[in-house]
Design a protein around this motif. Structure first.
Motif, PDB file in Angstrom:
ATOM      1  N   GLY A 162       0.806  -1.216   0.000  1.00  0.00           N
ATOM      2  CA  GLY A 162       0.000   0.000   0.000  1.00  0.00           C
ATOM      3  C   GLY A 162       0.839   1.267   0.000  1.00  0.00           C
ATOM      4  O   GLY A 162       0.305   2.366   0.139  1.00  0.00           O
ATOM      5  N   ASP A 163       2.153   1.120  -0.160  1.00  0.00           N
ATOM      6  CA  ASP A 163       3.035   2.288  -0.176  1.00  0.00           C
ATOM      7  C   ASP A 163       3.020   2.940  -1.559  1.00  0.00           C
ATOM      8  O   ASP A 163       3.114   2.255  -2.580  1.00  0.00           O
ATOM      9  CB  ASP A 163       4.471   1.885   0.192  1.00  0.00           C
ATOM     10  CG  ASP A 163       4.579   1.378   1.628  1.00  0.00           C
ATOM     11  OD1 ASP A 163       3.768   1.812   2.476  1.00  0.00           O
ATOM     12  OD2 ASP A 163       5.461   0.532   1.887  1.00  0.00           O
ATOM     13  N   LEU A 164       2.949   4.266  -1.566  1.00  0.00           N
ATOM     14  CA  LEU A 164       2.871   5.022  -2.815  1.00  0.00           C
ATOM     15  C   LEU A 164       4.135   4.856  -3.642  1.00  0.00           C
ATOM     16  O   LEU A 164       5.252   5.029  -3.146  1.00  0.00           O
ATOM     17  CB  LEU A 164       2.630   6.507  -2.510  1.00  0.00           C
ATOM     18  CG  LEU A 164       2.453   7.429  -3.716  1.00  0.00           C
ATOM     19  CD1 LEU A 164       1.218   7.029  -4.533  1.00  0.00           C
ATOM     20  CD2 LEU A 164       2.347   8.878  -3.244  1.00  0.00           C
ATOM     21  N   LEU A 165       3.935   4.530  -4.920  1.00  0.00           N
ATOM     22  CA  LEU A 165       5.036   4.437  -5.883  1.00  0.00           C
ATOM     23  C   LEU A 165       5.052   5.650  -6.801  1.00  0.00           C
ATOM     24  O   LEU A 165       6.085   6.262  -7.024  1.00  0.00           O
ATOM     25  CB  LEU A 165       4.878   3.173  -6.742  1.00  0.00           C
ATOM     26  CG  LEU A 165       4.938   1.839  -6.010  1.00  0.00           C
ATOM     27  CD1 LEU A 165       4.410   0.724  -6.903  1.00  0.00           C
ATOM     28  CD2 LEU A 165       6.366   1.559  -5.580  1.00  0.00           C
ATOM     29  N   VAL A 166       3.884   5.963  -7.357  1.00  0.00           N
ATOM     30  CA  VAL A 166       3.764   7.046  -8.338  1.00  0.00           C
ATOM     31  C   VAL A 166       2.416   7.741  -8.133  1.00  0.00           C
ATOM     32  O   VAL A 166       1.398   7.081  -7.937  1.00  0.00           O
ATOM     33  CB  VAL A 166       3.832   6.498  -9.787  1.00  0.00           C
ATOM     34  CG1 VAL A 166       3.617   7.609 -10.806  1.00  0.00           C
ATOM     35  CG2 VAL A 166       5.168   5.799 -10.027  1.00  0.00           C
ATOM     36  N   ASP A 167       2.446   9.060  -8.191  1.00  0.00           N
ATOM     37  CA  ASP A 167       1.225   9.868  -8.150  1.00  0.00           C
ATOM     38  C   ASP A 167       1.109  10.540  -9.514  1.00  0.00           C
ATOM     39  O   ASP A 167       2.054  11.182  -9.965  1.00  0.00           O
ATOM     40  CB  ASP A 167       1.324  10.911  -7.036  1.00  0.00           C
ATOM     41  CG  ASP A 167       0.012  11.602  -6.766  1.00  0.00           C
ATOM     42  OD1 ASP A 167      -1.051  10.975  -6.938  1.00  0.00           O
ATOM     43  OD2 ASP A 167       0.048  12.786  -6.376  1.00  0.00           O
ATOM     44  N   GLU A 168      -0.033  10.349 -10.177  1.00  0.00           N
ATOM     45  CA  GLU A 168      -0.169  10.805 -11.565  1.00  0.00           C
ATOM     46  C   GLU A 168      -1.405  11.665 -11.748  1.00  0.00           C
ATOM     47  O   GLU A 168      -2.448  11.398 -11.153  1.00  0.00           O
ATOM     48  CB  GLU A 168      -0.248   9.578 -12.475  1.00  0.00           C
ATOM     49  CG  GLU A 168      -0.489   9.895 -13.937  1.00  0.00           C
ATOM     50  CD  GLU A 168      -0.617   8.638 -14.788  1.00  0.00           C
ATOM     51  OE1 GLU A 168       0.263   7.766 -14.724  1.00  0.00           O
ATOM     52  OE2 GLU A 168      -1.625   8.522 -15.493  1.00  0.00           O
TER      53      GLU A 168
END
Length: 184
Positions: A162-168
């Motif tokens: 659930g850790d953020l990889l990419v915010d688009e």
């Protein structure tokens, strides 16, 4: 148009569709196919020793490849096309929005911009899930392609923890091609 635009508010901030869970974990075979298709010669994508020389534990995934992991495939695409041909609208905010726009002639689409913020590199073994939210919908505007509105989707790609990889931010123009002005 004001009546249509008044309905946009009900979609803004809504979860666009259920999370898209990658069918496969990030893997070296798909990474290799991607970089070969893009003629990307950066060795950190295919050579573990070269990647380790940069301080990484092994090969990494090209950042721009993140969306490919959650693509649903042709079987799903064909199923959606059949449903639309039968007039079936899936009960998700994004599908309802597209159906509403189609009722008003906004049947064509073109991607207009994409911004991605990379939080962490993807590595083989990561399992990506994407959460879509309808962030904004512009009023109807005249564009070179005809009358249309810009839809901004926020896509949050997270790993198996659930850790953020990419915010688009992905922006597309949904437009009515019959309203395009002819160039003299």
């Amino acid at each position: 148009m004001k009546e249509l635009e008044a309905q946009f508010e009900q979609f803004v901030g809504q979860v666009a569709e259920p999370p898209r869970v990658a069918r496969y974990a990030v893997n070296e075979a798909m990474i290799r196919n991607w970089v070969e298709a893009h003629d990307d010669l950066n060795p950190v994508y295919v050579d573990a020793d070269a990647a380790r020389e940069t301080g990484r534990s092994g090969v990494i995934c090209p950042p721009a490849m993140v969306s490919t992991w959650v693509m649903q495939g042709y079987r799903r695409w064909r199923a959606v096309q059949r449903q639309q041909a039968d007039g079936v609208v899936e009960d998700h905010a994004y599908f309802r929005l597209l159906a509403l726009l189609a009722e008003h002639g906004f049947t064509s689409v073109v991607a207009t911009s994409q911004e991605q913020e990379y939080v962490r590199e993807l590595q083989p073994g990561d399992h990506v899930t994407c959460h879509f939210t309808i962030e904004s919908i512009s009023p109807v505007k005249r564009t070179g392609l005809g009358l249309g509105c810009f839809i901004t989707l926020n896509k949050r790609y997270v790993d198996q923890h659930g850790d953020l990889l990419v915010d688009e931010r992905f922006v597309m123009l949904r437009f009515d091609p019959s309203t395009q002005e002819k160039v003299a």
